[in-house]
Write an enzyme that holds these catalytic residues in place. Structure first.
Site, short mmCIF file in Angstrom:
data_model
loop_
_atom_site.label_atom_id
_atom_site.label_comp_id
_atom_site.label_asym_id
_atom_site.label_seq_id
_atom_site.Cartn_x
_atom_site.Cartn_y
_atom_site.Cartn_z
N LYS A 42 0.84 -1.20 0.00
CA LYS A 42 0.00 0.00 0.00
C LYS A 42 0.88 1.25 0.00
CE LYS A 42 -0.47 -0.89 4.90
NZ LYS A 42 -0.87 0.01 5.93
N TYR A 265 13.85 30.52 9.63
CA TYR A 265 12.57 31.07 10.10
C TYR A 265 12.47 30.98 11.62
CZ TYR A 265 10.74 31.00 5.31
OH TYR A 265 10.54 31.22 3.98
#
Ligand SMILES: Cc1ncc(COP(=O)(O)O)c(C=O)c1O
Length: 372
Positions: A42, A265
């Protein structure tokens, strides 16, 4: 310059397909010839690329594949081109999806009594003995028949016996990665109790960790995912699997940073002394989550380089404080993210996450190279 010549400037993601095949074969050796090793593929084979991974697994002997969604099942069926391989849809049977599941020769993992009734009704309308897997919830409380539903079904089992072929009865461990966790035995016991009601079915309980823990948990089929892709199924010991994924990213710039100056940041990392930094082409848009900021480390020629400041969308900054001056890297040099000095599990641990998440977040901007 044509696009394919620019790929050398991208981050390089290398996927070792022979290692994937070898990991599959190790699982088969571990469980022995009487137990089938299916593969959980998956989420694009845990991020490594289902179109490359599934044929390699099939070549290594895999006959049954577990995907999560209907779309993944259809994609995998198209890839195989015939119905020779079994494809199970873990997320179950959604209402009105019966035709399309049948059309693509997919097998639903039935997760509730309602889904069982839908599939049985479809079998009555079309043809008897339609195949399915049946998921019993033994403790995940996520998917699968609840204890009440199971009891209900046990009283009505004859109703379904003539119309459906419940090929596999399965369940899923919640804590198999933790050696000796008492919940494992509780789930195994509940599974064994449930199994006694299904005389014509095969049984499947173990994921990667489960299959490496206890022979009693193998039953007829195991369903490994993570260990095939090189993650460690027994985290308390050395990893028995071969690494499958390597990732290296280029340095774009190097710069000195004086003591007391900040990076990135939020300006939340401040140099404690004069230091040397490198800006690398790796950000959260590449799947390098912001969790890595001020926590993870990457490697240059075996020297750990801490990620300093916050991870931004396309860039991160590493400190070269541990690298001897005469070995400092230059723009264009490739920094190891996963490789010989750091496994996917190691990086995930530093970031406070799990290897599954790092693999399934692998970005689309890498130059993916499949080693054959
Ligand atoms: C039902 C089921 N079986 C098997 C697997 C494979 O598990 P693992 O990757 O831990 O081996 C998963 C993965 O989440 C799953 O949900």
């Amino acid at each position: 310059m044509p696009y394919n010549q620019t790929r050398q400037f991208a981050a390089q993601l290398m996927i070792d397909l022979p290692a994937l095949a070898s990991n599959y074969k190790l699982c088969q050796t571990r469980v022995g010839p009487h137990c089938e090793v299916a593969a959980a593929v998956k989420a694009d084979a845990y991020g490594i690329g289902i179109s490359e991974a599934a044929p390699v697994l099939a070549g290594a002997g895999c006959k049954s594949f577990f995907v999560a969604t209907l779309e993944e099942g259809i994609e995998l069926r198209a890839l195989f081109g015939s119905a020779a391989h079994k494809i199970y849809i873990l997320n179950g049977l959604q209402k009105d999806a019966e035709d399309i599941i049948d059309f693509h020769s997919l097998t639903p993992v039935i997760n509730s009594l309602h889904e069982l009734e839908l599939w049985a009704a479809y079998a009555k309308r079309t043809r008897p003995y339609l195949k399915c897997a049946l998921h019993i919830d033994t403790g995940m409380a996520r998917l699968g028949l609840t204890p009440d539903e199971l009891e209900h079904l046990q009283n009505r089992i004859g109703e379904f016996a003539d119309i459906l072929d419940i090929e596999i009865v399965m369940s899923h461990f919640a804590c198999a990665d933790e050696k000796g966790h008492p919940f494992n035995e509780i789930q195994a016991q509940k599974f064994q109790n449930a199994a006694d009601s299904f005389v014509f079915s095969k049984f499947s309980l173990a994921n990667s960790s489960g299959l490496f823990r206890k022979d009693d948990w193998h039953y007829d089929m195991v369903r490994p995912g993570m260990c095939l892709y090189g993650l460690n199924p027994t985290p308390e010991t050395d990893n028995p699997m071969k690494p499958v994924v390597k990732l290296a990213v280029p340095i774009l710039q190097r710069r000195p940073l004086p003591e007391g100056k900040s990076v990135g940041y939020g300006a939340d990392w401040v140099a404690a002394s004069d230091t040397e930094l490198a800006t690398i082409q790796l950000g959260y848009a590449d799947g390098f989550a912001r969790l890595a900021g001020n926590k993870a480390k990457l490697y240059w020629q075996g020297h750990p380089c801490p990620v300093v400041g916050r991870v931004s969308m396309d860039l991160s900054v590493i400190s070269l404080e541990n690298v001897p001056r005469d070995l400092l890297p230059h723009p264009g040099d490739m920094i190891e993210v996963f490789g010989p000095h750091q496994s996917v599990d190691d990086l995930a641990c530093d970031m406070g996450t799990i290897g599954y998440e790092l693999l399934t977040m692998l970005g689309k901007r890498y130059n993916r190279r499949y080693e054959r």
